[in-house]
Design a protein around this motif. Structure first.
Motif, PDB file in Angstrom:
ATOM      1  N   THR A  99       1.020  -0.883  -0.273  1.00 48.39           N
ATOM      2  CA  THR A  99      -0.098  -0.343   0.038  1.00 48.39           C
ATOM      3  C   THR A  99       1.004   1.256  -0.071  1.00 48.39           C
ATOM      4  N   ASN A 100       1.484   0.973   0.394  1.00 45.42           N
ATOM      5  CA  ASN A 100       2.554   2.357   1.083  1.00 45.42           C
ATOM      6  C   ASN A 100       3.743   2.809  -0.439  1.00 45.42           C
ATOM      7  N   ARG A 101       3.837   1.311  -0.587  1.00 49.75           N
ATOM      8  CA  ARG A 101       5.148   1.490  -1.868  1.00 49.75           C
ATOM      9  C   ARG A 101       3.871   1.744  -2.977  1.00 49.75           C
ATOM     10  N   ASP A 102       3.718   1.012  -3.692  1.00 50.67           N
ATOM     11  CA  ASP A 102       2.684   1.326  -4.962  1.00 50.67           C
ATOM     12  C   ASP A 102       1.343   1.321  -4.942  1.00 50.67           C
ATOM     13  N   ILE A 103       0.124   1.010  -4.342  1.00 52.84           N
ATOM     14  CA  ILE A 103      -1.094   1.100  -4.256  1.00 52.84           C
ATOM     15  C   ILE A 103      -0.887   2.922  -3.985  1.00 52.84           C
ATOM     16  N   ALA A 104      -0.816   3.291  -2.800  1.00 51.37           N
ATOM     17  CA  ALA A 104      -1.223   5.036  -2.698  1.00 51.37           C
ATOM     18  C   ALA A 104      -0.455   5.551  -3.944  1.00 51.37           C
ATOM     19  N   PRO A 105       0.672   5.671  -4.388  1.00 52.64           N
ATOM     20  CA  PRO A 105       1.136   6.456  -5.414  1.00 52.64           C
ATOM     21  C   PRO A 105       0.233   6.230  -6.856  1.00 52.64           C
ATOM     22  N   PHE A 106      -0.039   4.920  -7.026  1.00 51.74           N
ATOM     23  CA  PHE A 106      -0.692   4.620  -8.229  1.00 51.74           C
ATOM     24  C   PHE A 106      -2.580   5.751  -7.764  1.00 51.74           C
ATOM     25  N   MET A 107      -3.118   5.009  -7.066  1.00 51.31           N
ATOM     26  CA  MET A 107      -4.097   5.593  -6.310  1.00 51.31           C
ATOM     27  C   MET A 107      -4.005   7.493  -6.598  1.00 51.31           C
ATOM     28  N   ALA A 108      -2.891   8.183  -5.977  1.00 56.10           N
ATOM     29  CA  ALA A 108      -2.816  10.066  -6.349  1.00 56.10           C
ATOM     30  C   ALA A 108      -2.541   9.967  -7.416  1.00 56.10           C
ATOM     31  N   ARG A 109      -2.101   8.933  -8.759  1.00 56.46           N
ATOM     32  CA  ARG A 109      -2.335   9.828 -10.228  1.00 56.46           C
ATOM     33  C   ARG A 109      -3.933   9.761 -10.484  1.00 56.46           C
ATOM     34  N   ASP A 110      -4.624   9.521 -10.065  1.00 54.94           N
ATOM     35  CA  ASP A 110      -6.282   9.203 -10.431  1.00 54.94           C
ATOM     36  C   ASP A 110      -6.459   8.668 -11.599  1.00 54.94           C
ATOM     37  N   PRO A 111      -5.978   6.997 -11.779  1.00 54.80           N
ATOM     38  CA  PRO A 111      -6.631   6.580 -12.314  1.00 54.80           C
ATOM     39  C   PRO A 111      -7.610   6.018 -12.900  1.00 54.80           C
ATOM     40  N   SER A 169      -7.222   5.616 -17.060  1.00 51.22           N
ATOM     41  CA  SER A 169      -6.607   6.056 -17.887  1.00 51.22           C
ATOM     42  C   SER A 169      -5.353   4.911 -17.564  1.00 51.22           C
ATOM     43  N   GLU A 170      -5.180   4.108 -16.982  1.00 51.60           N
ATOM     44  CA  GLU A 170      -4.308   3.730 -16.549  1.00 51.60           C
ATOM     45  C   GLU A 170      -4.128   2.235 -15.803  1.00 51.60           C
ATOM     46  N   GLU A 171      -3.666   1.128 -16.531  1.00 55.36           N
ATOM     47  CA  GLU A 171      -3.643  -0.106 -15.715  1.00 55.36           C
ATOM     48  C   GLU A 171      -3.268  -0.090 -14.640  1.00 55.36           C
ATOM     49  N   VAL A 172      -3.972  -1.138 -13.976  1.00 53.56           N
ATOM     50  CA  VAL A 172      -3.267  -1.183 -12.472  1.00 53.56           C
ATOM     51  C   VAL A 172      -1.636  -2.291 -12.670  1.00 53.56           C
ATOM     52  N   PRO A 173      -0.177  -1.420 -12.786  1.00 54.55           N
ATOM     53  CA  PRO A 173       1.520  -2.293 -12.462  1.00 54.55           C
ATOM     54  C   PRO A 173       0.673  -3.007 -12.215  1.00 54.55           C
ATOM     55  N   ASP A 174       1.704  -3.964 -12.689  1.00 54.71           N
ATOM     56  CA  ASP A 174       2.883  -5.583 -12.776  1.00 54.71           C
ATOM     57  C   ASP A 174       2.959  -5.674 -11.376  1.00 54.71           C
ATOM     58  N   GLN A 175       3.494  -4.633 -10.621  1.00 56.02           N
ATOM     59  CA  GLN A 175       4.096  -4.714  -9.135  1.00 56.02           C
ATOM     60  C   GLN A 175       2.794  -4.746  -8.126  1.00 56.02           C
ATOM     61  N   ILE A 176       2.029  -5.180  -8.560  1.00 57.63           N
ATOM     62  CA  ILE A 176       0.802  -4.546  -7.734  1.00 57.63           C
ATOM     63  C   ILE A 176      -0.448  -5.743  -7.981  1.00 57.63           C
ATOM     64  N   LEU A 177      -0.571  -5.744  -8.865  1.00 58.67           N
ATOM     65  CA  LEU A 177      -0.542  -7.168  -9.223  1.00 58.67           C
ATOM     66  C   LEU A 177      -0.414  -9.160  -8.493  1.00 58.67           C
ATOM     67  N   THR A 178       0.644  -8.460  -9.203  1.00 62.97           N
ATOM     68  CA  THR A 178       1.899  -9.352  -8.308  1.00 62.97           C
ATOM     69  C   THR A 178       2.513  -9.288  -6.813  1.00 62.97           C
ATOM     70  N   GLY A 179       2.192  -8.295  -6.211  1.00 64.52           N
ATOM     71  CA  GLY A 179       2.261  -7.920  -4.725  1.00 64.52           C
ATOM     72  C   GLY A 179       0.640  -8.327  -4.090  1.00 64.52           C
ATOM     73  N   ILE A 180       0.035  -8.589  -4.744  1.00 64.62           N
ATOM     74  CA  ILE A 180      -1.141  -8.901  -4.259  1.00 64.62           C
ATOM     75  C   ILE A 180      -1.644 -10.497  -4.104  1.00 64.62           C
ATOM     76  N   GLY A 181      -1.423 -10.668  -5.244  1.00 67.86           N
ATOM     77  CA  GLY A 181      -0.892 -12.445  -5.715  1.00 67.86           C
ATOM     78  C   GLY A 181      -0.064 -12.772  -4.203  1.00 67.86           C
ATOM     79  N   ASN A 182       1.510 -12.049  -4.182  1.00 70.07           N
ATOM     80  CA  ASN A 182       1.328 -12.458  -2.754  1.00 70.07           C
ATOM     81  C   ASN A 182       1.768 -12.016  -1.013  1.00 70.07           C
ATOM     82  N   PHE A 183       0.150 -11.334  -1.276  1.00 69.12           N
ATOM     83  CA  PHE A 183      -0.603 -11.955  -0.055  1.00 69.12           C
ATOM     84  C   PHE A 183      -1.814 -12.207   0.051  1.00 69.12           C
TER      85      PHE A 183
END
Length: 93
Positions: free
Chosen positions: A23-35, A56-70
């Protein structure tokens, strides 16, 4: 804490920390871009207001793989817990 619950609890703690880090590293910055946004318009045939989701922007792979790890850590915790319950034939403490 019971020894047989150490593994499941550790995996759940790992999953919690992974989610916080993600959330801190990837999700918050992604959502701040208002995708995502809503685009309202009125249908001229029915006079209904229609909402379209703008992506306007697809979910980045690092978020998808991070959710997969979780989710994988949570699944492993449940699997380990089920094995412990079957092995002991008792309810968790």
């Amino acid at each position: 804490m019971s020894d047989r619950m150490r593994g499941p609890r550790a995996l759940i703690q790992r999953a919690k920390q992974d989610l916080i880090d993600l959330t801190n590293r990837d999700i918050a910055p992604f959502m701040a871009r208002d995708p995502y946004g809503l685009v309202p318009y009125t249908d001229l045939n029915t006079s209904e207001i229609v909402l379209i989701i703008r992506v306007s922007e697809e979910v980045p792979d690092q978020i998808l793989t991070g959710i997969g790890n979780f989710v994988g850590n949570l699944r492993s915790a449940l699997n380990l817990l089920a094995g412990q319950l079957k092995y002991t034939g008792q309810r968790p403490v």
